[in-house]
Design a protein around this motif. Structure first.
Motif, mmCIF file in Angstrom:
data_model
loop_
_atom_site.group_PDB
_atom_site.id
_atom_site.type_symbol
_atom_site.label_atom_id
_atom_site.label_comp_id
_atom_site.label_asym_id
_atom_site.label_seq_id
_atom_site.Cartn_x
_atom_site.Cartn_y
_atom_site.Cartn_z
ATOM 1 N N MET A 1 -5.222 -19.437 -40.533
ATOM 2 C CA MET A 1 -6.290 -18.457 -40.755
ATOM 3 C C MET A 1 -6.179 -17.297 -39.774
ATOM 4 S SD MET A 1 -8.096 -19.272 -43.351
ATOM 5 C CE MET A 1 -9.547 -18.257 -43.098
ATOM 6 N N SER A 2 -5.648 -17.551 -38.520
ATOM 7 C CA SER A 2 -5.573 -16.479 -37.538
ATOM 8 C C SER A 2 -4.578 -15.406 -37.944
ATOM 9 C CB SER A 2 -5.186 -17.069 -36.175
ATOM 10 O OG SER A 2 -3.909 -17.698 -36.259
ATOM 11 N N GLU A 3 -3.660 -15.730 -38.884
ATOM 12 C CA GLU A 3 -2.680 -14.752 -39.327
ATOM 13 C C GLU A 3 -3.212 -13.831 -40.415
ATOM 14 O OE1 GLU A 3 0.819 -16.824 -40.459
ATOM 15 O OE2 GLU A 3 1.206 -17.658 -38.468
ATOM 16 N N LEU A 4 -4.339 -14.168 -40.995
ATOM 17 C CA LEU A 4 -4.902 -13.323 -42.048
ATOM 18 C C LEU A 4 -5.524 -12.075 -41.442
ATOM 19 C CD1 LEU A 4 -6.680 -15.936 -44.347
ATOM 20 C CD2 LEU A 4 -4.586 -14.655 -44.854
ATOM 21 N N PRO A 5 -5.392 -10.918 -42.121
ATOM 22 C CA PRO A 5 -6.045 -9.699 -41.628
ATOM 23 C C PRO A 5 -7.556 -9.837 -41.712
ATOM 24 C CG PRO A 5 -4.334 -9.212 -43.257
ATOM 25 C CD PRO A 5 -4.568 -10.687 -43.300
ATOM 26 N N PRO A 6 -8.298 -9.079 -40.922
ATOM 27 C CA PRO A 6 -9.766 -9.123 -40.991
ATOM 28 C C PRO A 6 -10.271 -8.763 -42.382
ATOM 29 C CG PRO A 6 -9.046 -8.009 -38.999
ATOM 30 C CD PRO A 6 -7.813 -8.224 -39.836
ATOM 31 N N VAL A 7 -11.402 -9.361 -42.738
ATOM 32 C CA VAL A 7 -11.971 -9.136 -44.067
ATOM 33 C C VAL A 7 -12.302 -7.659 -44.290
ATOM 34 C CG1 VAL A 7 -13.940 -9.650 -45.563
ATOM 35 C CG2 VAL A 7 -12.860 -11.476 -44.266
ATOM 36 N N LEU A 8 -12.766 -6.963 -43.261
ATOM 37 C CA LEU A 8 -13.100 -5.542 -43.421
ATOM 38 C C LEU A 8 -11.878 -4.731 -43.834
ATOM 39 C CD1 LEU A 8 -15.533 -4.853 -40.427
ATOM 40 C CD2 LEU A 8 -16.096 -5.064 -42.851
ATOM 41 N N TRP A 9 -10.727 -5.070 -43.307
ATOM 42 C CA TRP A 9 -9.504 -4.364 -43.693
ATOM 43 C C TRP A 9 -9.159 -4.670 -45.158
ATOM 44 C CZ3 TRP A 9 -5.680 -5.515 -39.038
ATOM 45 C CH2 TRP A 9 -6.280 -5.080 -37.848
ATOM 46 N N LEU A 10 -9.314 -5.936 -45.535
ATOM 47 C CA LEU A 10 -9.009 -6.326 -46.918
ATOM 48 C C LEU A 10 -9.976 -5.661 -47.901
ATOM 49 C CD1 LEU A 10 -8.295 -10.128 -46.367
ATOM 50 C CD2 LEU A 10 -6.623 -8.301 -46.739
ATOM 51 N N LEU A 42 -4.394 0.080 -39.939
ATOM 52 C CA LEU A 42 -4.323 -1.167 -39.187
ATOM 53 C C LEU A 42 -3.777 -2.303 -40.047
ATOM 54 C CD1 LEU A 42 -7.738 -0.901 -37.302
ATOM 55 C CD2 LEU A 42 -5.460 -0.728 -36.273
ATOM 56 N N LEU A 43 -4.201 -2.324 -41.311
ATOM 57 C CA LEU A 43 -3.725 -3.353 -42.239
ATOM 58 C C LEU A 43 -2.232 -3.211 -42.480
ATOM 59 C CD1 LEU A 43 -4.420 -5.720 -44.119
ATOM 60 C CD2 LEU A 43 -4.983 -4.026 -45.893
ATOM 61 N N GLU A 44 -1.783 -1.984 -42.691
ATOM 62 C CA GLU A 44 -0.344 -1.754 -42.905
ATOM 63 C C GLU A 44 0.466 -2.165 -41.677
ATOM 64 O OE1 GLU A 44 -0.303 1.897 -46.134
ATOM 65 O OE2 GLU A 44 -0.635 2.381 -44.008
ATOM 66 N N ASP A 45 -0.060 -1.903 -40.487
ATOM 67 C CA ASP A 45 0.625 -2.342 -39.276
ATOM 68 C C ASP A 45 0.698 -3.863 -39.228
ATOM 69 O OD1 ASP A 45 0.972 0.262 -38.470
ATOM 70 O OD2 ASP A 45 -0.754 0.282 -37.110
#
Length: 291
Positions: A1-10, A42-45
């Motif tokens: 779960m720690s590898e998933l991007p934050p929900v706000l980014w998604l 940030l998500l793309e990074d």
């Protein structure tokens, strides 16, 4: 779960990919265009690939963005469904009732009118389902299903014994004195009924008479009733639905029992909201009598 991007980014990615606009995505999520742009960067990074092609006045998804979008949307959809399954919709949300079109237009209609007069504060939402696969706990507070009542993960209450009988327009009924007069007429068949015309004709003592009749096969019961009301043939219907119809009559008294029935159904994994419970009680109390 720690590898998933934050929900706000998604969320920013899903809204921007759907609208192809950082500005529209910002309006939808209640933030600025620059906030959406920053979250996407940030998500793309995080994922290590560009998700959008940025033109001077437009936006497009990259192949990676196009490939990922269905997964992100599916995850949000499943999260919403799971939340509804466990906790139910918000208290003020409409009460959603799912049923077949034929049931909605006949037996249900007068009952729902009376219920809303008694409870004007409750908003009802009707959803149509035709085949068994159309039904499911997700998204509906209550359902009325037709079958044997042996579904998993639901609480089901039988609405009473069902009996099938021929129905047609009054003009066509005047031409039918005995079941033998059905010869040469059009029999309307509803696909999916466990019991149909051949069995009724056996009960009437005219086995095989269907071979001397014209036939029309419809994928919904409501279509057979509509055709019958226009004089297009004779349909088999539930006596329960005939009693609520203004356009159809029964040319013969003979009806036949069926081991299937209409069932009032609710998900067993969550407690009904008070508004949905009120509708459940009302439909249960009026199942065998006029509302």
């Amino acid at each position: 779960m720690s590898e998933l991007p934050p929900v706000l980014w998604l969320q920013a990615f899903e809204a921007a990919a759907r609208t192809l606009s950082f500005t529209e995505a910002g309006r939808e999520l209640g933030v600025t265009q620059s906030a959406i742009s920053q979250r996407i960067r940030l998500l793309e990074d995080r994922v290590g690939q560009s998700l959008f092609v940025r033109y001077p006045r437009s936006l497009a998804l990259t192949p990676a963005g196009q490939a990922w979008l269905p997964s992100v949307q599916g995850a949000f959809t499943r999260l919403a469904e799971g939340t509804s399954e466990v906790f139910g919709p918000s208290p003020g949300a409409p009460v959603t009732l799912r049923a077949t079109p034929a049931m909605q237009q006949t037996w249900l209609a007068p009952r729902l009118i009376h219920f809303q007069r008694m409870h004007p504060e409750i908003t009802l939402r009707l959803v149509s389902a035709i085949w068994a696969d159309d039904f499911g706990a997700e998204g509906a507070d209550l359902e009325i299903r037709y079958g044997h009542g042996d579904w998993n993960d639901v609480t089901a209450e039988c609405l009473g014994e069902e009996r099938l009988l021929p129905v047609c327009s009054a003009a066509l009924a005047a031409e039918l004195e005995t079941p033998e007069d059905l010869a040469g007429k059009t029999l309307l068949h509803a696909a999916g009924f466990a019991a149909g015309w051949p069995r009724w004709l056996v009960e009437a003592g005219f086995a095989g008479l269907e071979h001397r009749c014209q036939a029309m096969i419809c994928d919904t019961h409501v279509t057979t009733l509509a055709l019958a009301s226009y004089g297009g043939g004779i349909a088999l219907s539930h006596r329960r639905l005939l009693e609520a119809s203004r356009d159809l009559v029964a040319p013969f008294e003979l009806d036949m029992p069926t081991d299937e029935a209409f069932w009032l159904v609710r998900p067993s994994r969550r407690q009904l909201r008070p508004a949905a419970a009120a509708l459940w009680d009302w439909l249960s109390q009026t199942s065998e009598s006029p509302p």
